[in-house]
Design a protein around this motif. Sequence first.
Motif, PDB file in Angstrom:
ATOM      1  N   GLU A  51     -13.209   1.702  -0.692  1.00  0.00           N
ATOM      2  CA  GLU A  51     -13.390   3.014  -0.086  1.00  0.00           C
ATOM      3  C   GLU A  51     -12.330   3.241   0.982  1.00  0.00           C
ATOM      4  O   GLU A  51     -11.929   2.303   1.678  1.00  0.00           O
ATOM      5  CB  GLU A  51     -14.773   3.104   0.560  1.00  0.00           C
ATOM      6  CG  GLU A  51     -15.927   3.002  -0.420  1.00  0.00           C
ATOM      7  CD  GLU A  51     -16.063   4.225  -1.293  1.00  0.00           C
ATOM      8  OE1 GLU A  51     -15.755   5.331  -0.819  1.00  0.00           O
ATOM      9  OE2 GLU A  51     -16.477   4.069  -2.454  1.00  0.00           O
ATOM     10  N   VAL A  52     -11.905   4.479   1.126  1.00  0.00           N
ATOM     11  CA  VAL A  52     -10.987   4.825   2.208  1.00  0.00           C
ATOM     12  C   VAL A  52     -11.682   4.491   3.530  1.00  0.00           C
ATOM     13  O   VAL A  52     -12.851   4.812   3.727  1.00  0.00           O
ATOM     14  CB  VAL A  52     -10.595   6.316   2.143  1.00  0.00           C
ATOM     15  CG1 VAL A  52      -9.823   6.733   3.382  1.00  0.00           C
ATOM     16  CG2 VAL A  52      -9.782   6.596   0.889  1.00  0.00           C
ATOM     17  N   GLY A  53     -10.984   3.796   4.396  1.00  0.00           N
ATOM     18  CA  GLY A  53     -11.551   3.376   5.667  1.00  0.00           C
ATOM     19  C   GLY A  53     -12.100   1.955   5.647  1.00  0.00           C
ATOM     20  O   GLY A  53     -12.399   1.394   6.697  1.00  0.00           O
ATOM     21  N   ALA A  54     -12.211   1.351   4.454  1.00  0.00           N
ATOM     22  CA  ALA A  54     -12.737  -0.010   4.340  1.00  0.00           C
ATOM     23  C   ALA A  54     -11.685  -1.022   4.790  1.00  0.00           C
ATOM     24  O   ALA A  54     -10.492  -0.797   4.653  1.00  0.00           O
ATOM     25  CB  ALA A  54     -13.149  -0.295   2.897  1.00  0.00           C
ATOM     26  N   ARG A  55     -12.162  -2.145   5.319  1.00  0.00           N
ATOM     27  CA  ARG A  55     -11.258  -3.248   5.667  1.00  0.00           C
ATOM     28  C   ARG A  55     -10.984  -4.046   4.408  1.00  0.00           C
ATOM     29  O   ARG A  55     -11.884  -4.263   3.596  1.00  0.00           O
ATOM     30  CB  ARG A  55     -11.904  -4.148   6.715  1.00  0.00           C
ATOM     31  CG  ARG A  55     -12.203  -3.461   8.005  1.00  0.00           C
ATOM     32  CD  ARG A  55     -11.281  -3.736   9.158  1.00  0.00           C
ATOM     33  NE  ARG A  55     -10.889  -5.114   9.301  1.00  0.00           N
ATOM     34  CZ  ARG A  55      -9.621  -5.483   9.466  1.00  0.00           C
ATOM     35  NH1 ARG A  55      -8.677  -4.611   9.511  1.00  0.00           N
ATOM     36  NH2 ARG A  55      -9.320  -6.752   9.603  1.00  0.00           N
ATOM     37  N   LEU A  56      -9.734  -4.485   4.251  1.00  0.00           N
ATOM     38  CA  LEU A  56      -9.346  -5.234   3.059  1.00  0.00           C
ATOM     39  C   LEU A  56      -8.347  -6.299   3.467  1.00  0.00           C
ATOM     40  O   LEU A  56      -7.460  -6.046   4.297  1.00  0.00           O
ATOM     41  CB  LEU A  56      -8.716  -4.286   2.030  1.00  0.00           C
ATOM     42  CG  LEU A  56      -8.285  -4.882   0.698  1.00  0.00           C
ATOM     43  CD1 LEU A  56      -9.501  -5.371  -0.095  1.00  0.00           C
ATOM     44  CD2 LEU A  56      -7.517  -3.859  -0.119  1.00  0.00           C
ATOM     45  N   THR A  57      -8.501  -7.488   2.910  1.00  0.00           N
ATOM     46  CA  THR A  57      -7.536  -8.562   3.110  1.00  0.00           C
ATOM     47  C   THR A  57      -6.990  -8.947   1.744  1.00  0.00           C
ATOM     48  O   THR A  57      -7.759  -9.192   0.816  1.00  0.00           O
ATOM     49  CB  THR A  57      -8.185  -9.781   3.792  1.00  0.00           C
ATOM     50  OG1 THR A  57      -8.668  -9.367   5.073  1.00  0.00           O
ATOM     51  CG2 THR A  57      -7.189 -10.913   3.968  1.00  0.00           C
ATOM     52  N   VAL A  58      -5.671  -8.986   1.642  1.00  0.00           N
ATOM     53  CA  VAL A  58      -4.997  -9.258   0.374  1.00  0.00           C
ATOM     54  C   VAL A  58      -3.967 -10.352   0.596  1.00  0.00           C
ATOM     55  O   VAL A  58      -3.216 -10.311   1.576  1.00  0.00           O
ATOM     56  CB  VAL A  58      -4.277  -7.986  -0.139  1.00  0.00           C
ATOM     57  CG1 VAL A  58      -3.444  -8.279  -1.362  1.00  0.00           C
ATOM     58  CG2 VAL A  58      -5.273  -6.884  -0.421  1.00  0.00           C
ATOM     59  N   GLU A 107      -5.818   6.676   1.822  1.00  0.00           N
ATOM     60  CA  GLU A 107      -5.263   7.404   0.687  1.00  0.00           C
ATOM     61  C   GLU A 107      -3.850   7.797   1.103  1.00  0.00           C
ATOM     62  O   GLU A 107      -3.654   8.448   2.133  1.00  0.00           O
ATOM     63  CB  GLU A 107      -6.094   8.643   0.356  1.00  0.00           C
ATOM     64  CG  GLU A 107      -5.592   9.342  -0.886  1.00  0.00           C
ATOM     65  CD  GLU A 107      -6.514  10.460  -1.331  1.00  0.00           C
ATOM     66  OE1 GLU A 107      -5.984  11.451  -1.853  1.00  0.00           O
ATOM     67  OE2 GLU A 107      -7.739  10.330  -1.153  1.00  0.00           O
ATOM     68  N   PHE A 108      -2.874   7.373   0.301  1.00  0.00           N
ATOM     69  CA  PHE A 108      -1.486   7.575   0.693  1.00  0.00           C
ATOM     70  C   PHE A 108      -1.025   9.001   0.439  1.00  0.00           C
ATOM     71  O   PHE A 108      -1.164   9.529  -0.653  1.00  0.00           O
ATOM     72  CB  PHE A 108      -0.561   6.607  -0.051  1.00  0.00           C
ATOM     73  CG  PHE A 108       0.877   6.772   0.328  1.00  0.00           C
ATOM     74  CD1 PHE A 108       1.337   6.336   1.558  1.00  0.00           C
ATOM     75  CD2 PHE A 108       1.766   7.386  -0.537  1.00  0.00           C
ATOM     76  CE1 PHE A 108       2.655   6.503   1.919  1.00  0.00           C
ATOM     77  CE2 PHE A 108       3.090   7.551  -0.179  1.00  0.00           C
ATOM     78  CZ  PHE A 108       3.544   7.110   1.053  1.00  0.00           C
ATOM     79  N   SER A 109      -0.466   9.607   1.483  1.00  0.00           N
ATOM     80  CA  SER A 109       0.149  10.927   1.397  1.00  0.00           C
ATOM     81  C   SER A 109       1.499  10.837   2.106  1.00  0.00           C
ATOM     82  O   SER A 109       1.550  10.683   3.329  1.00  0.00           O
ATOM     83  CB  SER A 109      -0.727  11.981   2.071  1.00  0.00           C
ATOM     84  OG  SER A 109       0.008  13.184   2.245  1.00  0.00           O
ATOM     85  N   TYR A 110       2.559  10.908   1.332  1.00  0.00           N
ATOM     86  CA  TYR A 110       3.904  10.815   1.901  1.00  0.00           C
ATOM     87  C   TYR A 110       4.102  11.859   2.991  1.00  0.00           C
ATOM     88  O   TYR A 110       4.602  11.555   4.067  1.00  0.00           O
ATOM     89  CB  TYR A 110       4.948  10.970   0.794  1.00  0.00           C
ATOM     90  CG  TYR A 110       6.356  10.971   1.318  1.00  0.00           C
ATOM     91  CD1 TYR A 110       7.006   9.778   1.599  1.00  0.00           C
ATOM     92  CD2 TYR A 110       7.032  12.163   1.553  1.00  0.00           C
ATOM     93  CE1 TYR A 110       8.292   9.770   2.094  1.00  0.00           C
ATOM     94  CE2 TYR A 110       8.313  12.169   2.051  1.00  0.00           C
ATOM     95  CZ  TYR A 110       8.945  10.971   2.325  1.00  0.00           C
ATOM     96  OH  TYR A 110      10.210  10.970   2.822  1.00  0.00           O
ATOM     97  N   ARG A 111       3.685  13.069   2.712  1.00  0.00           N
ATOM     98  CA  ARG A 111       3.864  14.163   3.668  1.00  0.00           C
ATOM     99  C   ARG A 111       3.190  13.851   5.010  1.00  0.00           C
ATOM    100  O   ARG A 111       3.758  14.072   6.075  1.00  0.00           O
ATOM    101  CB  ARG A 111       3.320  15.468   3.080  1.00  0.00           C
ATOM    102  CG  ARG A 111       3.600  16.683   3.962  1.00  0.00           C
ATOM    103  CD  ARG A 111       2.989  17.919   3.398  1.00  0.00           C
ATOM    104  NE  ARG A 111       1.529  17.752   3.498  1.00  0.00           N
ATOM    105  CZ  ARG A 111       0.661  18.499   2.862  1.00  0.00           C
ATOM    106  NH1 ARG A 111       1.049  19.449   2.063  1.00  0.00           N
ATOM    107  NH2 ARG A 111      -0.625  18.297   3.012  1.00  0.00           N
ATOM    108  N   ASP A 112       1.979  13.309   4.957  1.00  0.00           N
ATOM    109  CA  ASP A 112       1.233  13.038   6.187  1.00  0.00           C
ATOM    110  C   ASP A 112       1.723  11.795   6.938  1.00  0.00           C
ATOM    111  O   ASP A 112       1.552  11.701   8.157  1.00  0.00           O
ATOM    112  CB  ASP A 112      -0.255  12.864   5.874  1.00  0.00           C
ATOM    113  CG  ASP A 112      -0.898  14.137   5.350  1.00  0.00           C
ATOM    114  OD1 ASP A 112      -0.307  15.228   5.519  1.00  0.00           O
ATOM    115  OD2 ASP A 112      -1.996  14.032   4.764  1.00  0.00           O
ATOM    116  N   LEU A 113       2.310  10.833   6.231  1.00  0.00           N
ATOM    117  CA  LEU A 113       2.632   9.552   6.851  1.00  0.00           C
ATOM    118  C   LEU A 113       4.126   9.299   7.048  1.00  0.00           C
ATOM    119  O   LEU A 113       4.513   8.348   7.724  1.00  0.00           O
ATOM    120  CB  LEU A 113       2.037   8.412   6.008  1.00  0.00           C
ATOM    121  CG  LEU A 113       0.515   8.440   5.891  1.00  0.00           C
ATOM    122  CD1 LEU A 113       0.036   7.496   4.806  1.00  0.00           C
ATOM    123  CD2 LEU A 113      -0.115   8.109   7.222  1.00  0.00           C
TER     124      LEU A 113
END
Length: 143
Positions: A51-58, A107-113
Amino acid sequence: MDRRHALVRPALVALSTAAMLITGCASRPADPQPTPEPTSTVRLGTAARAEVGARLTVTASIDRVLTRAAFVVRDADLTKGRLLVLSGDPAPAEPPQLVTVSGTVIEFSYRDLSARYDLGSFGPYRDFEGGRALVAEEVTIWK
């Protein structure tokens, strides 16, 4: 005939009970049946399901460094085998080093980031647009 009937009936009951016990104890357990469709033991698409906002370790190997603040990691457990990582710190390593990244799924948005992470031109980010990315809070390089 009553005497004969009295002897035959218990014998038939004993015989049928013995037959049930023998066949019940001697029967082999059923072989496991295959499932209709193979199931994977690997959790594919971990970042896509998060989910967007979830913590993730990879933990994965660096595939390529896009800018000082953006790099791509590659691993079979990731969405399409790769994941965009954004970091406030300069990219810590070069391909194919192994890294562990802990952060928050966005959620990746080039414009926003783009301005925030100084991403450069849109081209390298085209495949990630609208998908999941990981904003790194901690990056560990494995040597």
